[in-house]
Structures are given as structure tokens and as C-alpha cells.
Scaffold this motif. Structure first.
Motif, PDB file in Angstrom:
ATOM      1  N   VAL A 135       0.831  -1.067  -0.132  1.00 46.77           N
ATOM      2  CA  VAL A 135       0.095  -0.015  -0.015  1.00 46.77           C
ATOM      3  C   VAL A 135       0.925   1.166  -0.003  1.00 46.77           C
ATOM      4  O   VAL A 135       0.422   2.300  -0.770  1.00 46.77           O
ATOM      5  CB  VAL A 135      -0.890  -0.065   1.285  1.00 46.77           C
ATOM      6  N   CYS A 136       1.933   1.012   0.450  1.00 54.02           N
ATOM      7  CA  CYS A 136       3.047   2.255   0.850  1.00 54.02           C
ATOM      8  C   CYS A 136       3.428   2.738  -0.587  1.00 54.02           C
ATOM      9  O   CYS A 136       3.802   3.881  -0.974  1.00 54.02           O
ATOM     10  CB  CYS A 136       4.004   1.910   1.553  1.00 54.02           C
ATOM     11  N   CYS A 137       3.532   1.718  -1.598  1.00 52.60           N
ATOM     12  CA  CYS A 137       4.054   2.081  -2.948  1.00 52.60           C
ATOM     13  C   CYS A 137       3.199   2.925  -3.767  1.00 52.60           C
ATOM     14  O   CYS A 137       3.723   3.511  -4.674  1.00 52.60           O
ATOM     15  CB  CYS A 137       4.301   0.772  -3.870  1.00 52.60           C
ATOM     16  N   ALA A 138       2.010   3.185  -3.333  1.00 55.89           N
ATOM     17  CA  ALA A 138       1.200   4.171  -3.985  1.00 55.89           C
ATOM     18  C   ALA A 138       1.641   5.738  -3.710  1.00 55.89           C
ATOM     19  O   ALA A 138       1.360   6.685  -4.300  1.00 55.89           O
ATOM     20  CB  ALA A 138      -0.434   4.021  -3.603  1.00 55.89           C
ATOM     21  N   VAL A 139       2.449   5.841  -2.740  1.00 58.72           N
ATOM     22  CA  VAL A 139       2.657   7.307  -2.402  1.00 58.72           C
ATOM     23  C   VAL A 139       4.241   7.262  -2.152  1.00 58.72           C
ATOM     24  O   VAL A 139       4.672   8.712  -2.023  1.00 58.72           O
ATOM     25  CB  VAL A 139       1.927   7.725  -0.805  1.00 58.72           C
ATOM     26  N   VAL A 140       4.812   6.645  -2.085  1.00 58.39           N
ATOM     27  CA  VAL A 140       6.419   6.580  -1.742  1.00 58.39           C
ATOM     28  C   VAL A 140       7.163   5.766  -2.726  1.00 58.39           C
ATOM     29  O   VAL A 140       6.726   4.735  -3.346  1.00 58.39           O
ATOM     30  CB  VAL A 140       6.790   6.353  -0.469  1.00 58.39           C
ATOM     31  N   ALA A 141       8.460   6.028  -3.291  1.00 62.09           N
ATOM     32  CA  ALA A 141       9.127   5.279  -4.222  1.00 62.09           C
ATOM     33  C   ALA A 141       9.535   3.979  -3.619  1.00 62.09           C
ATOM     34  O   ALA A 141       9.660   3.909  -2.262  1.00 62.09           O
ATOM     35  CB  ALA A 141      10.171   6.146  -4.847  1.00 62.09           C
ATOM     36  N   ALA A 142       9.941   3.069  -4.378  1.00 56.37           N
ATOM     37  CA  ALA A 142      10.467   1.801  -3.685  1.00 56.37           C
ATOM     38  C   ALA A 142      11.671   2.528  -3.270  1.00 56.37           C
ATOM     39  O   ALA A 142      12.493   2.982  -3.478  1.00 56.37           O
ATOM     40  CB  ALA A 142      10.639   0.802  -5.104  1.00 56.37           C
ATOM     41  N   LEU A 143      11.933   1.506  -1.777  1.00 53.86           N
ATOM     42  CA  LEU A 143      12.943   2.069  -1.095  1.00 53.86           C
ATOM     43  C   LEU A 143      14.004   0.757  -0.967  1.00 53.86           C
ATOM     44  O   LEU A 143      13.242  -0.071  -0.698  1.00 53.86           O
ATOM     45  CB  LEU A 143      12.680   2.615   0.294  1.00 53.86           C
ATOM     46  N   VAL A 147      -1.878   4.494   5.153  1.00 59.08           N
ATOM     47  CA  VAL A 147      -1.548   3.057   6.057  1.00 59.08           C
ATOM     48  C   VAL A 147      -2.789   2.908   7.166  1.00 59.08           C
ATOM     49  O   VAL A 147      -3.113   1.894   7.464  1.00 59.08           O
ATOM     50  CB  VAL A 147      -0.372   2.804   6.338  1.00 59.08           C
ATOM     51  N   GLN A 148      -3.182   4.073   7.825  1.00 60.03           N
ATOM     52  CA  GLN A 148      -3.884   4.083   8.730  1.00 60.03           C
ATOM     53  C   GLN A 148      -5.251   3.226   8.602  1.00 60.03           C
ATOM     54  O   GLN A 148      -5.646   2.354   9.347  1.00 60.03           O
ATOM     55  CB  GLN A 148      -4.521   5.222   9.195  1.00 60.03           C
ATOM     56  N   PRO A 149      -5.898   3.419   7.396  1.00 60.43           N
ATOM     57  CA  PRO A 149      -7.144   2.596   7.255  1.00 60.43           C
ATOM     58  C   PRO A 149      -6.859   0.910   7.035  1.00 60.43           C
ATOM     59  O   PRO A 149      -7.707   0.272   7.600  1.00 60.43           O
ATOM     60  CB  PRO A 149      -7.630   3.143   5.904  1.00 60.43           C
ATOM     61  N   GLN A 150      -5.455   0.680   6.401  1.00 59.29           N
ATOM     62  CA  GLN A 150      -5.123  -0.591   6.271  1.00 59.29           C
ATOM     63  C   GLN A 150      -5.116  -1.229   7.481  1.00 59.29           C
ATOM     64  O   GLN A 150      -5.393  -2.275   7.852  1.00 59.29           O
ATOM     65  CB  GLN A 150      -4.125  -0.788   5.511  1.00 59.29           C
ATOM     66  N   PHE A 151      -4.249  -0.499   8.379  1.00 55.70           N
ATOM     67  CA  PHE A 151      -3.811  -1.036   9.895  1.00 55.70           C
ATOM     68  C   PHE A 151      -5.490  -1.292  10.481  1.00 55.70           C
ATOM     69  O   PHE A 151      -5.551  -2.166  11.133  1.00 55.70           O
ATOM     70  CB  PHE A 151      -3.198   0.070  10.825  1.00 55.70           C
ATOM     71  N   ALA A 195      -6.598  -4.746  11.941  1.00 54.92           N
ATOM     72  CA  ALA A 195      -6.795  -4.862  13.352  1.00 54.92           C
ATOM     73  C   ALA A 195      -8.232  -5.343  13.679  1.00 54.92           C
ATOM     74  O   ALA A 195      -8.601  -5.463  14.931  1.00 54.92           O
ATOM     75  CB  ALA A 195      -6.362  -3.897  14.160  1.00 54.92           C
ATOM     76  N   GLY A 196      -9.182  -5.458  12.752  1.00 50.41           N
ATOM     77  CA  GLY A 196     -10.623  -5.771  12.944  1.00 50.41           C
ATOM     78  C   GLY A 196     -11.547  -4.370  13.399  1.00 50.41           C
ATOM     79  O   GLY A 196     -12.487  -4.476  14.134  1.00 50.41           O
ATOM     80  N   LYS A 197     -10.828  -3.229  13.165  1.00 51.03           N
ATOM     81  CA  LYS A 197     -11.426  -2.145  13.901  1.00 51.03           C
ATOM     82  C   LYS A 197     -11.791  -1.099  12.850  1.00 51.03           C
ATOM     83  O   LYS A 197     -11.637   0.198  13.150  1.00 51.03           O
ATOM     84  CB  LYS A 197     -10.319  -1.358  15.064  1.00 51.03           C
ATOM     85  N   ALA A 198     -12.151  -1.499  11.534  1.00 51.98           N
ATOM     86  CA  ALA A 198     -12.304  -0.222  10.349  1.00 51.98           C
ATOM     87  C   ALA A 198     -13.854   0.335  10.999  1.00 51.98           C
ATOM     88  O   ALA A 198     -14.649  -0.367  11.458  1.00 51.98           O
ATOM     89  CB  ALA A 198     -12.682  -1.281   9.270  1.00 51.98           C
ATOM     90  N   THR A 199     -13.485   1.528  10.538  1.00 50.99           N
ATOM     91  CA  THR A 199     -14.835   2.499  10.731  1.00 50.99           C
ATOM     92  C   THR A 199     -15.390   2.854   9.579  1.00 50.99           C
ATOM     93  O   THR A 199     -15.006   2.475   8.537  1.00 50.99           O
ATOM     94  CB  THR A 199     -14.184   3.708  11.249  1.00 50.99           C
ATOM     95  N   LEU A 238      -6.687  -3.936  -1.378  1.00 46.56           N
ATOM     96  CA  LEU A 238      -7.770  -4.746  -0.669  1.00 46.56           C
ATOM     97  C   LEU A 238      -7.474  -6.164  -0.329  1.00 46.56           C
ATOM     98  O   LEU A 238      -7.622  -6.757   0.395  1.00 46.56           O
ATOM     99  CB  LEU A 238      -9.026  -4.403  -1.365  1.00 46.56           C
ATOM    100  N   TYR A 239      -6.922  -6.718  -1.556  1.00 47.59           N
ATOM    101  CA  TYR A 239      -6.686  -8.036  -1.531  1.00 47.59           C
ATOM    102  C   TYR A 239      -5.678  -8.428  -0.373  1.00 47.59           C
ATOM    103  O   TYR A 239      -5.667  -9.378   0.122  1.00 47.59           O
ATOM    104  CB  TYR A 239      -6.243  -8.720  -2.815  1.00 47.59           C
ATOM    105  N   ASN A 240      -4.591  -7.502  -0.255  1.00 45.49           N
ATOM    106  CA  ASN A 240      -3.524  -7.748   0.559  1.00 45.49           C
ATOM    107  C   ASN A 240      -4.329  -7.819   2.074  1.00 45.49           C
ATOM    108  O   ASN A 240      -3.715  -8.324   2.831  1.00 45.49           O
ATOM    109  CB  ASN A 240      -2.462  -6.717   0.354  1.00 45.49           C
ATOM    110  N   ILE A 241      -5.157  -6.546   2.184  1.00 42.07           N
ATOM    111  CA  ILE A 241      -5.999  -6.683   3.708  1.00 42.07           C
ATOM    112  C   ILE A 241      -6.556  -8.167   4.006  1.00 42.07           C
ATOM    113  O   ILE A 241      -6.260  -8.662   4.900  1.00 42.07           O
ATOM    114  CB  ILE A 241      -6.826  -5.669   3.742  1.00 42.07           C
ATOM    115  N   VAL A 242      -7.021  -8.597   2.986  1.00 43.06           N
ATOM    116  CA  VAL A 242      -7.660  -9.942   3.112  1.00 43.06           C
ATOM    117  C   VAL A 242      -6.853 -11.172   3.283  1.00 43.06           C
ATOM    118  O   VAL A 242      -6.863 -11.901   4.111  1.00 43.06           O
ATOM    119  CB  VAL A 242      -8.763 -10.309   1.878  1.00 43.06           C
TER     120      VAL A 242
END
Length: 395
Positions: free
Chosen positions: A9-17, A242-246, A250-254, A282-286
Motif C-alpha cells: 500500500v505504501c508504494c502508492a505514495v512513496v518510491a520503492a526504497l 496506511v492507517q485505514p489498512q491498519f 486490526a478488525g477496527k475499521a470504521t 484490498l486483497y492484501n488486507i484480506v
């Protein structure tokens, strides 16, 4: 527990590191005196052996290997730079740590896409190897650099002015030559980047252990503590993604987290590549235990629409992802149908894609059969329990 692929998910906002080990504090950096060179073997007859850096001259010490594709790709550019700046007092020295035989075997081959050999392409600059690895240790390891190709600019006073990919050499090299280079500003930028990478590495490690709340807290603390406005902005961007993914993991999605991904999907309309990356998130989350609820069916619908706008090999990749998303919710019939379409389409596209889709199809059918067998067994047990109940009696 599976390792959480945070950077999917981070790759959408930062370059590969390329993350350097957190425990390895660099002893060589911008402004450090450049270590003397003690290189074992030079390959071209007119190569000038360098043991010390002369005042007023500028050197590029670049690290490469015969097996490194990006290193090979950088060779013509290094040759062009050396030719361009030869009369400006520049010497480019490329250093491998392989055996002489390994390098000579490469030099005898034709350079890809050119009629010239590797030896002819690299003849413009100084090509070397140092099999004992001492130069690698003095530069790469001392500077905490893990990936090649990596270049070091040694300036007119014998200090390290710049460290980076040889493809980005042009501007800093020109600035060092005309004395306009801002060493301190680059040093600050490099330290900021190293700090950013260290924070991401810590975040990934916590998430990889399933410690999502700790990861969230750590990231929030880093944002609060830093006084560097640019670093704060970059970390805040990461946090937003990343916060929504976390929360899902964690089973605490709002409702806000569901809304975030719906807005992300909406923004991908007309861009199949962006939608595919969104769906992979999304598949990564699943895959890592998160429940995405209706988001799965919604993104499948969007993928089905956008699939019409891509080439056949892209369609196969989308069908695979659709099948996997259906399977995640145990919609076996829909998953099998998507996989069958993928196998049929891949037949005229790619043998490897067809093989991959065929294996997925077999796996889906096996899981569906197991589910059916399990359901039949449960029904039989229910019938048996019903038969064993005492008959009702009239009072």
C-alpha cells in the motif's frame, strides 16, 4: 503469522526504497574525507591508476557488478559523462569486487542493443575490479549503502560531495565542477531520506508482527516529534494511506475507513492500472486476515468495467485478481468462472500466464469440492440428529 506486506500500500505514495540495516550507523557520509583507493586490477590500457585524490580534480567512484542489470544499463551514460567532462578534470572509476576472469568474460561480449562490445562501451572511463572487497568496505559498507549501482562524487578538496545512483550524476557533477554545489543542503536531504526510510522500516516490522496499534502510535509519535516540515509532510501522507489498512487488519475499521477506500476507488475511474493497484491493496488486507465487507464486491464490479480498456495480458491479470477476491469470500462459482475466463484468454497470450491461471483454477475447484463435501456432511449430521429426536406426543 504471515508477514504483513505493508509496502504493497505504501508504494502508492512513496518510491520503492532500499532500506539499510538500522543497526549499521554510517561512518562515511557527505563531507567525509574520501578513503584512498587501493584497487587491484584495471582493465583498459589507458586507465590511469588512482591511489590518491589530487586537489582540484573531481572523481566519481562507482560500484557495479557483471550480474547487475542496472549497472550494465548505466555504462553508456558513464561513458558519455566521462567524454563530456574529460577536459574538466573528471575521472570516473567503476569498481567491482568480482574476479578478473568474470569481468573479462563480460567485456568480451557484445553490449545489448549495440554492435560494440562491453570493452568498447566502457573504454571511455576507468573500469576496475577489487576482488578482496576492501574498496567496497571502505565506501559502500562505511556509507551504509546496500544497492548497486551507487556512485560517490569526490570533490576538488577530496571529500565526499554526493552519493546516489549514476543515472542522477549529471546535475550534482556539473555543480561540483562549477563550485555551485550546496553540500550542506544535500547532506540535510540525504539525512532526511535516511530517517524516513528508518521510520518506514520500523513501521513495517511492527505491522509484520500484527502490532497495528503500536505501528499507528509509532507513526503518530514520529510525526509529532519531528521539526522537519518536509519529513512531517511525507510521514503524514504515509499515515493517511496506511492507517485505514491498519484498522482493517486490526478488525477496527470504521465508516471513515470504508469511505476512504471508496473515494480511492472513485479516483481510479478511467485508469485501469491505478484501479488494479487499489484492488491489490484490498486483497492484501484480506490475505492478512482483514475483513473488507462490501468493498470486495464493489471493486470486482469496477475491475470488470475497466477490464474492457486493457490489452489481453492485462485482462488475464485482472481476471486472476477477480477470482481471488471472489474466493476470499468463498464465492466459489464466481471465482471458478473468472479463472476459467482467464485460462481461455491466456491461451493466446502467454504460456506462463496460462499455467498460472490453470493452477489457480485447479486450486479453486479443489476448495469448492471440499466446501461442498463439508456442507453435505453437515446436512447429513443435521438429518441424523433430526431422526433421533423423540416423536412429539399429545398431552
Amino acid at each position: 503469522m504471515k508477514r504483513i506486506a505493508l509496502f504493497a500500500v505504501c508504494c502508492a505514495v512513496v518510491a520503492a526504497l532500499t532500506l539499510r540495516p538500522a543497526e549499521a550507523e554510517p561512518s562515511l557520509g557527505i563531507g567525509s574525507d574520501a578513503p584512498a583507493l587501493d584497487i587491484e586490477h584495471y582493465f583498459h590500457e589507458d586507465d590511469t591508476r588512482v591511489t590518491e585524490f589530487k586537489d582540484g580534480k573531481v572523481y566519481v567512484v562507482e560500484f557495479w557488478a557483471t550480474w547487475c542489470g542496472p549497472c550494465i544499463a548505466s555504462m553508456p551514460h558513464l561513458a558519455e559523462l566521462q567524454t563530456k567532462h574529460r577536459n574538466d578534470g573528471v575521472q570516473i572509476i567503476s569498481v567491482s569486487d568480482e574476479t578478473v576472469d568474470e569481468v573479462e568474460a563480460l567485456l568480451a561480449k557484445p553490449y545489448p542493443g549495440q554492435k560494440a562490445s562491453f570493452a568498447e562501451v566502457t573504454a571511455a572511463y576507468t573500469l576496475t575490479t577489487d576482488p578482496d572487497g576492501s574498496t567496497q568496505r571502505d565506501y559502500m559498507e562505511a556509507a551504509g549503502q546496500n544497492g548497486i549501482p551507487t556512485s560517490f562524487i569526490v570533490g576538488k578538496t577530496g571529500v565526499i560531495e554526493w552519493i546516489g545512483h549514476p543515472g542522477e550524476l549529471d546535475e550534482p557533477l556539473a555543480a561540483v565542477l562549477d563550485d555551485s554545489w550546496d553540500r550542506e543542503a544535500f547532506k540535510a536531504d540525504m539525512e532526511r531520506e535516511q530517517k524516513f526510510q528508518e521510520i518506514l522500516q520500523g513501521l513495517d516490522q511492527l505491522a509484520g508482527r500484527g502490532r497495528f496499534e503500536d505501528a499507528s502510535t509509532m507513526l503518530a509519535d514520529q510525526i509529532a516529534q519531528t521539526s522537519d516540515a518536509e519529513l512531517k509532510e511525507r510521514l503524514t501522507t504515509v499515515q493517511r494511506v496506511v492507517q485505514p489498512q491498519f484498522n482493517f487488519m486490526a478488525g477496527k475499521a470504521t465508516e471513515a475507513d470504508f469511505a476512504f477506500y471508496r473515494e480511492e476507488r472513485k479516483a481510479t475511474q478511467g485508469n485501469p492500472q491505478a484501479l488494479f493497484r487499489h484492488a491489490m491493496t484490498l486483497y492484501n488486507i484480506v490475505q492478512n486476515g482483514g475483513k473488507i465487507g462490501p468493498l470486495g464486491a464493489e471493486v470486482i464490479e469496477a475491475l470488470t468495467v475497466e477490464m474492457e480498456n486493457v490489452e489481453d495480458d492485462g485482462k488475464v491479470a485482472i481476471l486472476e485478481l477477480i477470482a481471488r477476491l471472489h474466493a476470499a469470500d468463498q464465492r466459489w462459482d464466481e471465482a471458478i468462472k473468472a479463472a476459467e475466463q482467464g485460462v481461455e484468454l491466456a491461451d493466446g497470450v502467454s504460456r506462463s500466464q496460462k499455467q498460472r491461471m490453470s493452477l489457480l483454477l485447479d486450486d479453486l475447484k479443489s476448495n469448492a469440492d471440499q466446501k461442498s463435501a463439508g456442507d453435505a456432511k453437515d446436512d447429513a449430521q443435521d438429518d441424523a440428529q433430526g431422526d433421533s429426536e423423540p416423536p412429539a406426543t399429545d398431552e
